[in-house]
Design an enzyme around this catalytic site. Structure first.
Site, short mmCIF file in Angstrom:
data_model
loop_
_atom_site.label_atom_id
_atom_site.label_comp_id
_atom_site.label_asym_id
_atom_site.label_seq_id
_atom_site.Cartn_x
_atom_site.Cartn_y
_atom_site.Cartn_z
N MET A 30 0.84 -1.20 0.00
CA MET A 30 0.00 0.00 0.00
C MET A 30 0.87 1.25 0.00
SD MET A 30 -3.38 -0.97 2.12
CE MET A 30 -2.73 -0.76 3.76
N LEU A 33 6.58 3.22 1.58
CA LEU A 33 7.48 2.07 1.70
C LEU A 33 8.56 2.29 2.76
CD1 LEU A 33 7.95 1.15 -2.09
CD2 LEU A 33 6.26 0.28 -0.45
N GLY A 36 10.96 -2.80 5.55
CA GLY A 36 10.24 -4.08 5.52
C GLY A 36 9.80 -4.40 4.10
N HIS A 37 9.20 -3.41 3.45
CA HIS A 37 8.77 -3.61 2.06
C HIS A 37 9.98 -3.89 1.16
CE1 HIS A 37 5.44 -0.75 3.44
NE2 HIS A 37 4.76 -1.80 3.04
N GLN A 61 -10.58 -2.68 1.81
CA GLN A 61 -10.12 -3.41 2.99
C GLN A 61 -10.15 -2.53 4.24
OE1 GLN A 61 -6.10 -4.24 1.29
NE2 GLN A 61 -5.35 -3.78 3.33
N GLY A 147 4.68 -10.45 3.84
CA GLY A 147 5.41 -10.35 5.10
C GLY A 147 4.68 -11.04 6.24
N ASP A 150 2.06 -9.53 8.98
CA ASP A 150 0.61 -9.67 8.83
C ASP A 150 0.31 -11.17 8.68
OD1 ASP A 150 -0.21 -6.69 8.44
OD2 ASP A 150 1.55 -6.99 7.18
N SER A 186 4.01 1.16 7.95
CA SER A 186 3.71 2.52 7.46
C SER A 186 2.96 3.30 8.53
CB SER A 186 2.88 2.45 6.18
OG SER A 186 3.50 1.59 5.25
N ARG A 187 2.19 2.59 9.35
CA ARG A 187 1.38 3.27 10.37
C ARG A 187 2.22 3.77 11.55
NH1 ARG A 187 -2.87 -0.72 8.85
NH2 ARG A 187 -4.60 0.51 8.03
P1 AMP Z 1 1.35 -2.99 3.46
O1 AMP Z 1 1.94 -1.93 2.58
O2 AMP Z 1 1.32 -2.63 4.89
O3 AMP Z 1 0.04 -3.52 2.93
O4 AMP Z 1 2.34 -4.21 3.37
C1 AMP Z 1 2.71 -4.78 2.14
C2 AMP Z 1 3.47 -6.04 2.38
O5 AMP Z 1 4.62 -5.74 3.17
C3 AMP Z 1 2.67 -7.08 3.19
O6 AMP Z 1 2.99 -8.37 2.68
C4 AMP Z 1 3.18 -6.90 4.57
O7 AMP Z 1 3.08 -8.06 5.37
C5 AMP Z 1 4.64 -6.58 4.31
N1 AMP Z 1 5.24 -5.89 5.44
C6 AMP Z 1 4.82 -4.75 6.03
N2 AMP Z 1 5.62 -4.44 7.07
C7 AMP Z 1 6.56 -5.42 7.15
C8 AMP Z 1 7.66 -5.69 8.01
N3 AMP Z 1 7.96 -4.90 9.02
N4 AMP Z 1 8.41 -6.79 7.77
C9 AMP Z 1 8.10 -7.62 6.75
N5 AMP Z 1 7.07 -7.42 5.90
C10 AMP Z 1 6.31 -6.34 6.09
#
Ligand code: AMP
Length: 301
Positions: A30, A33, A36-37, A61, A147, A150, A186-187
């Site tokens: 989302m 970045l 983690g991303h 969502q 990741g 989640d 991101s939050r």
């Molecule tokens: P999001 O942008 O939050 O929807 O996350 C996109 C992808 O990045 C999802 O597969 C998340 O599980 C993964 N993700 C987010 N934060 C982390 C993190 N700290 N470590 C590993 N993967 C992450």
């Protein structure tokens, strides 16, 4: 690095890679970045020559009272971060094209969303499964990386792939953390400086419970109760703190199968989630009939 907004263009590119037999790895995000991303992107590169990163703050969502409007968005910054990583293409579709007037189809799962985050976020996992299925059709990945931060989302996607016979391999990536243990998210940008100082206590509590249980504590309910108390004293509003079966997400008090400790808690207006394995699948072995879901600790060497 190609930047694609149009669905038709994305499909056309994906079809052309597919017809040449080139593997495609997709990293759905989302945006906003963080490291983690980027770790997921580096992992994706190990699995296929073409890497597609999708950036889409998926409205379906988010609940009506959730943070879709204020969710951080920074496409330019995201592109700068992805630039050096050798990403083939960034797919950033528009909401109006993903969900045009009249859109009404959704992927609904029966059991997994009845647990953990699904309880406080009705419709969330249906929104996730629907957008991921759309992204899979549009980008045609052979591999997609998600990741473990989640964890429930990973199970939902793995179930989606199995149930609908999708030709994509799901790769799980470990949670990437700040040096103080806070899971990157991101939050986290919502946290005030004071909240940011307290936030690592969430993971510290999960580690404490894990260490107690692995160290032989038998009163699991007590360990969880103490963990909850600790978080509340630190100012968290705890939504759930549980030890759950790693496959079904059902709460378990027996550490006799793959399981993890999971939590969701609010610090001020920010909802944080995290998890830590207590017993990994590779530490267990099935007992008896291979169809039976009974596990035992694998004796340590
Ligand atoms: P999001 O942008 O939050 O929807 O996350 C996109 C992808 O990045 C999802 O597969 C998340 O599980 C993964 N993700 C987010 N934060 C982390 C993190 N700290 N470590 C590993 N993967 C992450």
């Amino acid at each position: 690095m190609d930047i694609i907004h149009s669905l038709a263009r994305m499909k056309e590119r994906a079809r052309s890679w597919q017809s040449q037999g080139v593997g495609i790895a997709l990293v759905p995000t989302m945006g906003a970045l963080h490291e983690g991303h980027l770790a997921l992107v580096r992992e994706a590169k190990r699995h296929a020559p073409v890497v597609v990163v999708s950036i889409f703050v998926n409205p379906i969502q988010f609940g009506p009272k959730e943070d879709w409007n204020r969710y951080p968005r920074d496409l330019e910054g995201d592109l700068r971060k992805l630039g050096p990583l050798g990403v083939t293409c960034v797919f950033a579709p528009k909401v109006q094209e993903m969900y045009p007037e009249g859109f009404e189809t959704r992927v609904v799962q029966e059991r997994l969303p009845e647990h953990l985050c699904g309880l406080s976020r009705p419709g969330h996992f249906s929104g996730v499964a629907t957008v991921v299925l759309k992204l899979f059709h549009l980008c045609k990945p052979t591999v997609a990386v998600f990741g473990l931060k989640d964890y429930q989302q990973v199970l939902v996607i793995e179930r989606l792939v199995r149930d609908l016979d999708l030709d994509v391999r799901i790769v799980r990536h470990p949670t990437v953390r700040e040096p103080d243990g806070l899971a990157m998210s991101s939050r986290n940008a919502y946290l005030t400086p004071t909240e940011r100082r307290v936030a690592p206590e969430l993971y510290a509590t999960l580690r404490l419970i894990r260490d107690q249980v692995r160290g032989g504590a038998t009163d699991i309910a007590h360990a969880i109760k103490e963990g909850r108390k600790r978080l509340e004293q630190d100012g968290f509003a705890v939504e759930y703190l549980e030890i759950v079966d790693a496959r079904t997400l059902d709460p378990t008090r027996e550490i006799d199968r793959p399981c993890l400790v999971v939590a969701a808690a609010r610090l001020g207006s920010t909802r944080l989630i995290d998890n830590e394995f207590i017993l990994r699948e590779e530490e267990c072995h099935p007992v008896g009939d291979s169809n039976e879901e009974v596990f035992r600790w694998k004796p340590h060497p």
